[in-house]
Design a protein around this motif. Sequence first.
Motif, short mmCIF file in Angstrom:
data_model
loop_
_atom_site.label_atom_id
_atom_site.label_comp_id
_atom_site.label_asym_id
_atom_site.label_seq_id
_atom_site.Cartn_x
_atom_site.Cartn_y
_atom_site.Cartn_z
N LEU A 159 28.20 54.66 18.57
CA LEU A 159 27.96 54.67 17.14
C LEU A 159 26.65 53.97 16.82
O LEU A 159 26.18 53.11 17.57
CB LEU A 159 29.12 53.99 16.41
N PRO A 160 26.03 54.32 15.68
CA PRO A 160 24.72 53.74 15.35
C PRO A 160 24.73 52.23 15.21
O PRO A 160 23.71 51.57 15.41
CB PRO A 160 24.37 54.42 14.01
N ASP A 161 25.88 51.63 14.84
CA ASP A 161 25.92 50.19 14.61
C ASP A 161 26.24 49.38 15.86
O ASP A 161 26.51 48.18 15.79
CB ASP A 161 26.93 49.86 13.51
N GLY A 162 26.24 50.01 17.03
CA GLY A 162 26.48 49.28 18.27
C GLY A 162 27.89 49.39 18.80
O GLY A 162 28.15 49.06 19.95
N ARG A 163 28.83 49.84 17.98
CA ARG A 163 30.17 50.06 18.48
C ARG A 163 30.24 51.34 19.31
O ARG A 163 29.32 52.18 19.24
CB ARG A 163 31.16 50.15 17.31
N ARG B 174 33.66 47.00 20.35
CA ARG B 174 32.35 46.36 20.23
C ARG B 174 32.22 45.42 21.42
O ARG B 174 32.97 44.44 21.53
CB ARG B 174 32.19 45.60 18.92
N SER C 24 26.50 61.55 13.79
CA SER C 24 27.56 60.61 14.17
C SER C 24 28.55 60.36 13.04
O SER C 24 29.17 59.30 12.94
CB SER C 24 26.96 59.26 14.63
N THR C 25 28.73 61.36 12.17
CA THR C 25 29.67 61.21 11.06
C THR C 25 30.98 61.94 11.31
O THR C 25 31.93 61.80 10.52
CB THR C 25 29.06 61.74 9.75
N ILE D 169 32.30 54.28 9.94
CA ILE D 169 30.90 53.82 9.88
C ILE D 169 30.68 52.94 8.65
O ILE D 169 29.93 51.95 8.70
CB ILE D 169 29.96 55.04 9.86
N GLU D 170 31.33 53.28 7.56
CA GLU D 170 31.16 52.50 6.33
C GLU D 170 31.86 51.15 6.39
O GLU D 170 31.59 50.29 5.55
CB GLU D 170 31.69 53.31 5.14
N PRO E 167 32.16 48.33 9.09
CA PRO E 167 31.82 47.81 10.42
C PRO E 167 32.88 46.90 11.01
O PRO E 167 32.91 46.70 12.22
CB PRO E 167 30.51 47.05 10.17
N GLU E 168 33.75 46.33 10.18
CA GLU E 168 34.76 45.39 10.68
C GLU E 168 36.15 46.02 10.70
O GLU E 168 37.16 45.29 10.69
CB GLU E 168 34.76 44.14 9.79
#
Length: 496
Positions: free
Chosen positions: A390-394, A411, A435-436, A468-469, A471-472
């Motif tokens: 995923l774009p955020d590193g996950r 993660r 990646s959606t 994606i929206e 992150p946690e």
Amino acid sequence: MPIGLRDLTSSPWRNPTFWWWIAVVAAALPVLYSALFALVRWAPGYVVAPIACPTGFFDEPTTIDRVEYFIHDLGDTFSWTLPLLFLLPALALRKNGTDETHLRAARWAFVVALTTTVLMSLDLNPVPPDECLMRQFGITPRSMSLGVLLTWATSPIMPILVAGAVAGRVRPSWSIVALPLAAVLVIAAQPIVGDRVAKIYRGPALAADGTHRYALLGSYGQWKTWNDGTSELYVVDLTTGKVTDVVWHPRSLEFATYTAATRDREPGHYVVSALGPRGRNSRLYRLTVNADGKAMLRESITPPLKGVVTAVAVSPEGRVAYGRAVDTNHYFTGVVAPDREWPSQSPNGLMWSSSTELLLRGGDTLNTNTGAPGRFNVDPDSPGTVTTLLPDGRHLTNESTLEQHTISVHRGTGKLATAFTVRGRILSTAVDATSTALLVGTENFQQVDDLTGDSTYQIVRVDLRPLIENPEATGDLDLPQRLVWEGREPPAYLAW
């Protein structure tokens, strides 16, 4: 006494009667074949091979279909009378025929023969050739063209034209030969030209949410090894759930099978691997799928590679990497332009984690500039395989076991959430370029064919935007998902 061409030369091919007899034989051959087939089909031990293709043969015929059936029956009736019709001038003009009578007879015979051919081949409601049936019987656009050429070359029209030319004292010239030959070549080229025109790339088709409408489905039923069988490569419409095309094998690899596919940098562009039936050599090709869901195999981007290419990946910069199995004990990871290879522990699970680094199955990495091995930030004790970054590193990991089939969100070495759970086996995954959204190919045990007991397969589309929206995100996520395809072909690998 009338003077015919038979008095001018002793060469049989310069006698119109000789060509009349050739026309009689050419007209009688299809009739003889039909009669023999009608007898053989009732012979003891004759078995009709079952057609293993879904078909609409039993649809109610329309008015146009009924008119077409009548015209074809009329043409068939005429075809049975052609041998007798051509036998009349062959016998009646054999001794007393003049140039003029031979030429007049040839004109009428040509009109009758051409009319019969047109009636038998008239198509008032043209439909694309059934890809499944063409595959089952080994038919290709090239073989269709060769069949048309052979049909016209052995038809009585050709000897009738020659009989008329000889009777008219026309010396053989390029004009006499070129005109019918050009007409036959144009007709024979129609299957190839039509197939190519239908697949001209005019840009990709996008769904309402901006994702690509079509995906590639490879039908290997398990991880490919040295002893695996053949496969097919299909284009699936994710909007309608239908197969829109079957990818033909490359011309240089007759009866080849496809073993891997991945999305290229541009939408609608792919890189696929084709394995030849002899020699166990593979090649990588570029492929496009146009806005109508038609696939076109493009240029080869590698020389022959020994063994089976089981995985392909393209970096955001356009570098192509592949995993190759020479046999059950020798595996390699390679890149194209510049061409380099390194020994590997597995030919599967290939993914670019950066512009220079490849993520291999099991969490190992390979620097494609230096060849240095490394380790991705995943749990070394986890049995799962990273399927998506995923774009955020996950990253998403397939953590399926015999009892449970899941895709989890990680993660680093820590598991955050469960993104997808299914009862059947997870065979493949593919993520959209943005990646959606995620495609998951699964085995469906809930729907079993009553006759064969075979389970069907599914492709499920999972919406990743809520993930994606957030992150946690943790826990068992209820991501939106829907069934986009179901069929008998196992989705062993997907490219979107």
